[in-house]
Design a protein around this motif. Structure first.
Motif, PDB file in Angstrom:
ATOM      1  N   LEU A  10       0.811  -1.216   0.000  1.00  0.00           N
ATOM      2  CA  LEU A  10       0.000   0.000   0.000  1.00  0.00           C
ATOM      3  C   LEU A  10       0.844   1.265   0.000  1.00  0.00           C
ATOM      4  N   ARG A  11       0.270   2.320  -0.562  1.00  0.00           N
ATOM      5  CA  ARG A  11       0.845   3.665  -0.492  1.00  0.00           C
ATOM      6  C   ARG A  11      -0.154   4.573   0.216  1.00  0.00           C
ATOM      7  N   VAL A  12       0.383   5.484   1.010  1.00  0.00           N
ATOM      8  CA  VAL A  12      -0.436   6.456   1.736  1.00  0.00           C
ATOM      9  C   VAL A  12      -0.214   7.821   1.099  1.00  0.00           C
ATOM     10  N   ASN A  50      -7.550  17.909   4.006  1.00  0.00           N
ATOM     11  CA  ASN A  50      -7.209  17.261   2.745  1.00  0.00           C
ATOM     12  C   ASN A  50      -7.993  15.968   2.576  1.00  0.00           C
ATOM     13  N   TYR A  51      -7.656  15.248   1.517  1.00  0.00           N
ATOM     14  CA  TYR A  51      -8.192  13.898   1.302  1.00  0.00           C
ATOM     15  C   TYR A  51      -7.031  12.915   1.462  1.00  0.00           C
ATOM     16  N   THR A  52      -7.180  11.947   2.351  1.00  0.00           N
ATOM     17  CA  THR A  52      -6.192  10.886   2.487  1.00  0.00           C
ATOM     18  C   THR A  52      -6.647   9.701   1.647  1.00  0.00           C
ATOM     19  N   VAL A  53      -5.774   9.240   0.771  1.00  0.00           N
ATOM     20  CA  VAL A  53      -6.089   8.094  -0.082  1.00  0.00           C
ATOM     21  C   VAL A  53      -5.040   7.014   0.191  1.00  0.00           C
ATOM     22  N   VAL A  54      -5.503   5.877   0.670  1.00  0.00           N
ATOM     23  CA  VAL A  54      -4.645   4.708   0.881  1.00  0.00           C
ATOM     24  C   VAL A  54      -5.061   3.670  -0.154  1.00  0.00           C
ATOM     25  N   LEU A  55      -4.100   3.201  -0.945  1.00  0.00           N
ATOM     26  CA  LEU A  55      -4.460   2.288  -2.020  1.00  0.00           C
ATOM     27  C   LEU A  55      -3.275   1.403  -2.393  1.00  0.00           C
ATOM     28  N   ASP A  56      -3.598   0.279  -3.021  1.00  0.00           N
ATOM     29  CA  ASP A  56      -2.549  -0.659  -3.393  1.00  0.00           C
ATOM     30  C   ASP A  56      -1.810  -0.177  -4.640  1.00  0.00           C
ATOM     31  N   GLU A  57      -0.822  -0.950  -5.060  1.00  0.00           N
ATOM     32  CA  GLU A  57       0.035  -0.505  -6.166  1.00  0.00           C
ATOM     33  C   GLU A  57      -0.748  -0.327  -7.459  1.00  0.00           C
ATOM     34  N   GLU A  58      -1.744  -1.177  -7.701  1.00  0.00           N
ATOM     35  CA  GLU A  58      -2.557  -1.040  -8.913  1.00  0.00           C
ATOM     36  C   GLU A  58      -3.359   0.253  -8.888  1.00  0.00           C
ATOM     37  N   GLY A  59      -3.913   0.575  -7.733  1.00  0.00           N
ATOM     38  CA  GLY A  59      -4.653   1.826  -7.611  1.00  0.00           C
ATOM     39  C   GLY A  59      -3.759   3.038  -7.688  1.00  0.00           C
ATOM     40  N   PHE A  60      -2.566   2.922  -7.104  1.00  0.00           N
ATOM     41  CA  PHE A  60      -1.624   4.041  -7.091  1.00  0.00           C
ATOM     42  C   PHE A  60      -1.209   4.438  -8.507  1.00  0.00           C
ATOM     43  N   SER A  74       7.087   5.438   2.043  1.00  0.00           N
ATOM     44  CA  SER A  74       7.216   4.014   2.341  1.00  0.00           C
ATOM     45  C   SER A  74       6.135   3.189   1.646  1.00  0.00           C
ATOM     46  N   THR A  75       6.429   1.887   1.528  1.00  0.00           N
ATOM     47  CA  THR A  75       5.407   0.905   1.186  1.00  0.00           C
ATOM     48  C   THR A  75       4.906   0.299   2.500  1.00  0.00           C
ATOM     49  N   TRP A  76       3.586   0.209   2.644  1.00  0.00           N
ATOM     50  CA  TRP A  76       2.960  -0.259   3.874  1.00  0.00           C
ATOM     51  C   TRP A  76       2.274  -1.602   3.632  1.00  0.00           C
ATOM     52  N   LEU A  77       2.288  -2.455   4.644  1.00  0.00           N
ATOM     53  CA  LEU A  77       1.632  -3.759   4.574  1.00  0.00           C
ATOM     54  C   LEU A  77       0.512  -3.811   5.613  1.00  0.00           C
ATOM     55  N   PRO A  78      -0.690  -4.255   5.223  1.00  0.00           N
ATOM     56  CA  PRO A  78      -1.784  -4.331   6.182  1.00  0.00           C
ATOM     57  C   PRO A  78      -1.794  -5.662   6.941  1.00  0.00           C
ATOM     58  N   LEU A  79      -1.943  -5.553   8.262  1.00  0.00           N
ATOM     59  CA  LEU A  79      -2.098  -6.717   9.128  1.00  0.00           C
ATOM     60  C   LEU A  79      -3.539  -6.777   9.610  1.00  0.00           C
ATOM     61  N   ASN A  80      -4.000  -8.000   9.865  1.00  0.00           N
ATOM     62  CA  ASN A  80      -5.373  -8.187  10.306  1.00  0.00           C
ATOM     63  C   ASN A  80      -5.401  -9.304  11.340  1.00  0.00           C
ATOM     64  N   VAL A  81      -6.056  -9.058  12.481  1.00  0.00           N
ATOM     65  CA  VAL A  81      -6.157 -10.054  13.545  1.00  0.00           C
ATOM     66  C   VAL A  81      -7.470 -10.809  13.403  1.00  0.00           C
ATOM     67  N   VAL A  82      -7.381 -12.137  13.445  1.00  0.00           N
ATOM     68  CA  VAL A  82      -8.559 -13.000  13.376  1.00  0.00           C
ATOM     69  C   VAL A  82      -8.597 -13.831  14.647  1.00  0.00           C
ATOM     70  N   SER A  83      -9.732 -13.804  15.336  1.00  0.00           N
ATOM     71  CA  SER A  83      -9.847 -14.504  16.623  1.00  0.00           C
ATOM     72  C   SER A  83     -10.206 -15.969  16.428  1.00  0.00           C
ATOM     73  N   ILE A 125      -4.072  -2.903  10.560  1.00  0.00           N
ATOM     74  CA  ILE A 125      -2.903  -2.255  11.144  1.00  0.00           C
ATOM     75  C   ILE A 125      -1.857  -2.192  10.045  1.00  0.00           C
ATOM     76  N   LEU A 126      -1.530  -1.004   9.567  1.00  0.00           N
ATOM     77  CA  LEU A 126      -0.545  -0.853   8.500  1.00  0.00           C
ATOM     78  C   LEU A 126       0.833  -0.607   9.112  1.00  0.00           C
ATOM     79  N   VAL A 127       1.805  -1.400   8.662  1.00  0.00           N
ATOM     80  CA  VAL A 127       3.188  -1.222   9.094  1.00  0.00           C
ATOM     81  C   VAL A 127       4.063  -1.071   7.862  1.00  0.00           C
ATOM     82  N   ARG A 128       5.177  -0.384   8.021  1.00  0.00           N
ATOM     83  CA  ARG A 128       6.107  -0.244   6.899  1.00  0.00           C
ATOM     84  C   ARG A 128       6.701  -1.606   6.540  1.00  0.00           C
ATOM     85  N   GLU A 129       6.845  -1.840   5.251  1.00  0.00           N
ATOM     86  CA  GLU A 129       7.394  -3.107   4.789  1.00  0.00           C
ATOM     87  C   GLU A 129       8.773  -3.365   5.393  1.00  0.00           C
TER      88      GLU A 129
END
Length: 331
Positions: A10-12, A50-60, A74-83, A125-129
């Motif tokens: 992702l790019r922010v 402003n407008y914040t746009v978070v999108l993947d490489e194809e969208g960017f 930076s390139t960001w990676l999304p994390l997701n918690v599953v219970s 949760i987005l973290v830097r690659e």
């Protein structure tokens, strides 16, 4: 619990209010014409600045370079918690609160900056690659960690991250206690069937692109008694909308859905000056006290400021808690 590293890079970015006219074409394409884009992760949030746009490489690829477009480097990676497939009971806190102690606080202690994006469906949760090895090393005792690769969940084992493991090299500094603003708006967190997007297209375009002119941007705290905030996400086929009740009234009621309780939310806006992306612990300083009090919260980071949404019934408790936090002497 399971922690999934999703298959998105992702790019922010930030689009200025005055420059929005240069990006309406690609944004309309990304929102409404899914068959014309390979973008699978899109979040668009309007704030007074402003407008914040978070999108993947194809969208960017759809966003052309411009003086009106800021891109975090930076390139960001999304994390997701599953219970582990267990659904939370209605009495349990939801949103960022449920991951405050297990994810947000440990990453802050390791000096890892996070960018949060809560949606109707889940929390990303987005973290830097470049921080991924530290993230995995920090969280692997608490979680079964999987990496999504081509639609498959591949287990990440400790030995997979030993080579190249990098610590941040310094202790996490005590987070700055940022000022907060609690506007008067009531907010809704909603969703809809993505197949019904065409039915609300004109309303959504009006709210996103024509609701106010750049000249109407607020400049004083007095103007911010009500804050312009609207967030639209289309992620892996799921739609999430965060809007205040005034905006909600413009949409057909039979197409939007929310939780059975129909809960209203109040906003805590974090930051007096733009927060930047390098400071660690901003999310933790809000989410941990909420977790201690078992108060639910959605959390949406943007290019300039952070925003927590808490149940309206808890806003007095949250206000008192934050005031106490700001009076505590620094260690």
């Amino acid at each position: 619990m399971d922690l999934h590293i999703l298959d998105h890079r992702l790019r922010v970015t930030s689009i200025s209010k005055t420059g929005l006219v240069h990006f309406t074409h690609p944004l309309i394409k990304l929102i409404f014409l899914r068959n014309r884009s390979r973008c699978k992760f899109l979040s668009l949030t309007e704030t007074p600045e402003n407008y914040t746009v978070v999108l993947d490489e194809e969208g960017f690829k759809e966003l052309q370079p411009s003086e009106h477009l800021q891109v975090e480097g930076s390139t960001w990676l999304p994390l997701n918690v599953v219970s582990n497939g267990n659904t939370s009971s209605s009495s349990q806190a939801v949103g960022v609160t449920k991951i405050a102690k297990s994810v947000i606080a440990p990453l802050a202690e390791q000096n890892v900056s996070v960018f949060m994006l809560s949606t109707y469906q889940t929390d990303f949760i987005l973290v830097r690659e470049k921080d991924l090895s530290v993230v995995i090393h920090t969280l692997q005792e608490e979680f079964n960690i999987y990496r999504e690769v081509g639609g498959e969940s591949v287990p990440v084992h400790q030995q997979d991250t030993q080579n190249g493991l990098r610590r941040n090299g310094k202790e996490a500094a005590k987070a700055t206690v940022h000022p907060v603003l609690i506007p008067e708006n009531q907010f809704c967190v909603m969703s809809l069937d993505p197949d019904t997007l065409p039915a609300i297209a004109t309303t959504l375009i009006d709210v996103l692109f024509y609701s106010n002119s750049p000249k109407e941007e607020p400049h004083s705290s007095e103007d911010l008694q009500c804050v312009k905030f609207f967030s639209f996400s289309l992620i892996d086929g799921y739609v999430s909308l965060v809007m205040d009740t005034e905006a909600q009234r413009q949409f057909p009621a039979d197409l939007l859905f929310t939780s059975s309780s129909g809960e209203l939310w109040r906003m805590v806006r974090i930051g007096g000056q733009p927060l930047g992306f390098d400071e660690c612990g901003i999310v933790a300083q809000i989410s941990q006290p909420l977790a201690d009090s078992d108060i639910s919260a959605y959390y949406i980071s943007t290019f300039s400021f952070d925003h927590a949404l808490v149940p309206e019934e808890d806003i007095v408790t949250v206000t008192d808690m934050l005031q106490r936090q700001r009076k505590e002497p620094a260690c």
